[in-house]
Design a protein around this motif. Structure first.
Motif, short mmCIF file in Angstrom:
data_model
loop_
_atom_site.label_atom_id
_atom_site.label_comp_id
_atom_site.label_asym_id
_atom_site.label_seq_id
_atom_site.Cartn_x
_atom_site.Cartn_y
_atom_site.Cartn_z
N GLU A 226 0.84 -1.20 0.00
CA GLU A 226 0.00 0.00 0.00
C GLU A 226 0.88 1.25 0.00
OE1 GLU A 226 -3.08 -0.23 -0.48
OE2 GLU A 226 -3.45 -2.34 -0.02
N LYS A 227 1.37 1.59 -1.18
CA LYS A 227 2.33 2.71 -1.30
C LYS A 227 1.70 4.04 -0.86
CE LYS A 227 6.20 4.42 -3.41
NZ LYS A 227 6.05 5.81 -3.05
N ASP A 228 0.45 4.28 -1.24
CA ASP A 228 -0.18 5.56 -0.88
C ASP A 228 -0.28 5.70 0.64
OD1 ASP A 228 -0.43 6.19 -3.50
OD2 ASP A 228 -2.57 5.72 -3.65
N LEU A 229 -0.65 4.61 1.30
CA LEU A 229 -0.75 4.64 2.76
C LEU A 229 0.63 4.91 3.38
CD1 LEU A 229 -2.02 4.12 5.53
CD2 LEU A 229 -2.00 1.67 5.03
N GLN A 230 1.64 4.24 2.87
CA GLN A 230 3.00 4.44 3.40
C GLN A 230 3.46 5.88 3.18
OE1 GLN A 230 5.17 1.50 1.20
NE2 GLN A 230 4.04 -0.21 2.11
N ASP A 231 3.16 6.43 2.01
CA ASP A 231 3.56 7.82 1.73
C ASP A 231 2.83 8.80 2.66
OD1 ASP A 231 5.21 6.94 -0.25
OD2 ASP A 231 3.88 7.47 -1.91
N SER A 232 1.56 8.51 2.95
CA SER A 232 0.80 9.39 3.84
C SER A 232 1.39 9.40 5.24
CB SER A 232 -0.66 8.92 3.93
OG SER A 232 -1.23 8.90 2.67
N VAL A 233 1.82 8.24 5.69
CA VAL A 233 2.43 8.14 7.02
C VAL A 233 3.69 9.01 7.09
CG1 VAL A 233 3.67 6.52 8.53
CG2 VAL A 233 1.46 5.88 7.54
N ARG A 234 4.46 8.97 6.04
CA ARG A 234 5.69 9.77 6.02
C ARG A 234 5.37 11.26 5.93
NH1 ARG A 234 6.43 4.78 5.10
NH2 ARG A 234 8.45 3.77 5.35
N LYS A 235 4.34 11.58 5.17
CA LYS A 235 3.93 12.98 5.05
C LYS A 235 3.45 13.53 6.40
CE LYS A 235 0.86 15.89 2.29
NZ LYS A 235 -0.22 15.88 1.29
N LEU A 236 2.68 12.72 7.11
CA LEU A 236 2.19 13.14 8.42
C LEU A 236 3.35 13.33 9.40
CD1 LEU A 236 -1.01 11.05 9.21
CD2 LEU A 236 -0.80 13.53 9.18
N THR A 237 4.31 12.43 9.33
CA THR A 237 5.48 12.54 10.22
C THR A 237 6.24 13.84 9.93
OG1 THR A 237 5.64 10.13 10.25
CG2 THR A 237 7.58 11.35 10.98
N ARG A 238 6.44 14.10 8.64
CA ARG A 238 7.14 15.34 8.25
C ARG A 238 6.35 16.58 8.65
NH1 ARG A 238 8.84 12.62 3.50
NH2 ARG A 238 6.93 13.27 2.47
N SER A 239 5.02 16.46 8.59
CA SER A 239 4.20 17.63 8.89
C SER A 239 4.34 18.06 10.34
CB SER A 239 2.73 17.35 8.56
OG SER A 239 2.13 16.58 9.57
N ARG A 240 4.86 17.19 11.17
CA ARG A 240 5.14 17.55 12.56
C ARG A 240 6.56 18.08 12.73
NH1 ARG A 240 1.71 19.63 15.58
NH2 ARG A 240 0.49 18.28 16.91
N GLY A 241 7.24 18.25 11.60
CA GLY A 241 8.61 18.75 11.67
C GLY A 241 9.60 17.68 12.10
N ILE A 242 9.20 16.44 12.01
CA ILE A 242 10.05 15.35 12.50
C ILE A 242 10.64 14.61 11.30
CG2 ILE A 242 10.04 13.15 13.77
CD1 ILE A 242 7.60 14.52 15.31
N SER A 243 11.96 14.51 11.28
CA SER A 243 12.60 13.80 10.18
C SER A 243 12.65 12.31 10.49
CB SER A 243 14.00 14.35 9.93
OG SER A 243 14.79 14.14 11.09
N PHE A 244 12.84 11.53 9.44
CA PHE A 244 12.92 10.09 9.64
C PHE A 244 13.99 9.51 8.73
CE2 PHE A 244 10.92 8.99 5.67
CZ PHE A 244 10.07 10.05 5.42
N GLU A 245 14.50 8.38 9.14
CA GLU A 245 15.46 7.63 8.33
C GLU A 245 14.88 6.24 8.12
OE1 GLU A 245 19.37 9.85 10.29
OE2 GLU A 245 18.74 7.87 11.02
N GLU A 246 15.03 5.72 6.91
CA GLU A 246 14.45 4.42 6.61
C GLU A 246 15.36 3.29 7.11
OE1 GLU A 246 11.54 4.18 5.71
OE2 GLU A 246 10.98 5.74 4.26
N MET A 247 14.73 2.23 7.56
CA MET A 247 15.47 1.02 7.87
C MET A 247 15.70 0.24 6.57
SD MET A 247 13.80 -0.26 11.46
CE MET A 247 12.07 0.14 11.16
N LYS A 248 16.59 -0.72 6.61
CA LYS A 248 16.89 -1.50 5.40
C LYS A 248 15.60 -2.13 4.84
CE LYS A 248 19.46 -5.54 3.84
NZ LYS A 248 20.15 -6.76 4.30
N HIS A 249 14.81 -2.72 5.72
CA HIS A 249 13.54 -3.31 5.28
C HIS A 249 12.41 -2.33 5.55
CE1 HIS A 249 15.96 -7.03 5.69
NE2 HIS A 249 15.18 -7.47 4.71
#
Ligand code: SF4
Ligand code: SF4
Length: 359
Positions: A226-249
């Motif tokens: 579910e790519k759209d769902l995954q992208d939304s989660v990242r967008k919401l995280t960014r919208s809080r000003g919080i950066s993230f780093e991806e894990m290998k998996h």
């Protein structure tokens, strides 16, 4: 499976269950539908679909393991006594005591928060997301679906579907990735959307932005495609000003948290291996997940928080102070949430569910 699998071992390298029992072809060739091993083996698979995601010839071993479970149950040969706790959890969710359907007059959309989330985070703004929506507090019965109890799952889900469509419901907003998967696959006649996609696209107005250490994101294995769902989660995280780093998996190749398919009840060593691998990839970062089950399971190996906690209370969440209830308080919280919804709004139609799968 026997003809299609070329035994390249790519999936085997990723999965403790396959390392123990061999390639999907080998398992298919030695499966007879009788005997202790044939009956129990498929229940040790986490049904996480990582094998499906990495297979170069695009076959679906997860589907084969689910079919094996279904056949064992249909033949009356499966022993689900060790999954009793899971089935009891599901049974409570669908019971008259815990369920509640509240449909305002003219409403065509309901929020379906799912039993795990509404139990663990009852006060985290769920009831404030969309105040004019209908509410359905019930279980999607994915545990039975995954344990191969097809007849029970079909009876329960279709009865819910009939009630909702019969009362004009066309849209279902879900907060749990397992409910999302069930409604998308079986909820014919409904438009199913995740609350994360809706928050990210339409409703979300950041209240404050601040800097923090990067977090990392656990994609739920049921949402791996579910790519759209995954992208939304990242967008919401960014919208809080919080950066993230991806894990290998991550994304399509995410790992199960260990809860998938109820495998932890019969093969805790195999199911627990997912968390062991995850722990190596986390590297001291806080895990953010949109699945209450992942939050619970991965919380054993690293600081883990639910996305809704991060979105609505980032300071407390990043300090490890987000309030997360544990059993038995989860059940009390679900009753409180139901009571609040019953009192909160005037409904055109409402019910507590009395259907138990018996026609
Ligand atoms: S545990 Fe996951 S990767 Fe392993 S066989 Fe089952 S579905 Fe495939
Ligand atoms: S990745 Fe596909 S072809 Fe390779 S062993 Fe697994 S199921 Fe067979």
């Amino acid at each position: 499976m026997s003809e299609e699998c070329v035994e390249c071992n790519i999936c085997v390298k990723q999965c403790a269950f396959l390392k123990k029992y061999g390639t999907p072809k080998n398992i298919a060739d030695t499966w007879s539908g009788e005997g202790n091993q044939s009956l129990t083996r498929a229940f040790e698979c986490s049904l996480c679909s990582l094998c499906t995601a990495v297979c170069p010839v695009k076959i679906d071993p997860k589907r084969m393991f689910l079919e094996m479970r279904r056949l064992s149950v249909a033949n009356g040969q499966a022993d689900l006594s060790r999954q009793k706790q899971l089935l009891n959890f599901e049974k409570r969710g669908t019971s008259k005591r815990y369920s509640f359907y509240g449909l305002p007059s003219g409403c065509d959309t309901v929020l379906f928060p799912g039993c795990a989330l509404s139990g663990s985070r009852p006060h985290q703004h769920l009831q404030n997301f969309f105040p004019n929506l209908g509410i359905v507090l019930d279980c999607c019965t994915k545990p039975s679906h995954d344990l191969g109890r097809s007849a029970y799952f079909a009876a329960m889900f279709s009865e819910m579907q009939r009630y909702l469509t019969g009362h004009g419901i066309k849209n279902v907003f879900v907060a749990c990735p397992s409910c999302y998967a069930v409604f998308k696959q079986y909820g014919k006649g409904f438009s199913t959307r995740s609350v994360y996609e809706i928050l990210a696209r339409e409703y979300w107005q950041p209240e404050s932005l601040f800097s923090a250490e990067p977090v990392t994101i656990q994609d739920s294995c049921v949402a791996r495609f579910e790519k759209d769902l995954q992208d939304s989660v990242r967008k919401l995280t960014r919208s809080r000003g919080i950066s993230f780093e991806e894990m290998k998996h991550h994304g399509k190749k995410t790992l199960c948290c260990g809860e998938g398919g109820g495998a932890n009840f019969v093969a805790p060593d195999l199911a627990g291996n997912w968390a062991v691998v995850r722990k190596k990839e986390v590297q001291n970062r806080r895990i953010i997940t949109y699945c209450a089950g992942c939050a619970h399971f991965l919380g054993r190996v690293a600081p883990t928080a639910h996305l809704l906690d991060l979105v609505f209370d980032p300071v407390a969440t990043l300090a490890g102070r987000a309030t997360v209830a544990r059993s038995p308080f989860t059940y009390l919280n679900r009753l409180l949430l139901k009571w609040k919804f019953k009192r909160k709004m005037k409904y055109g139609f409402s019910r507590e569910r009395v259907f138990s799968g018996e026609e």
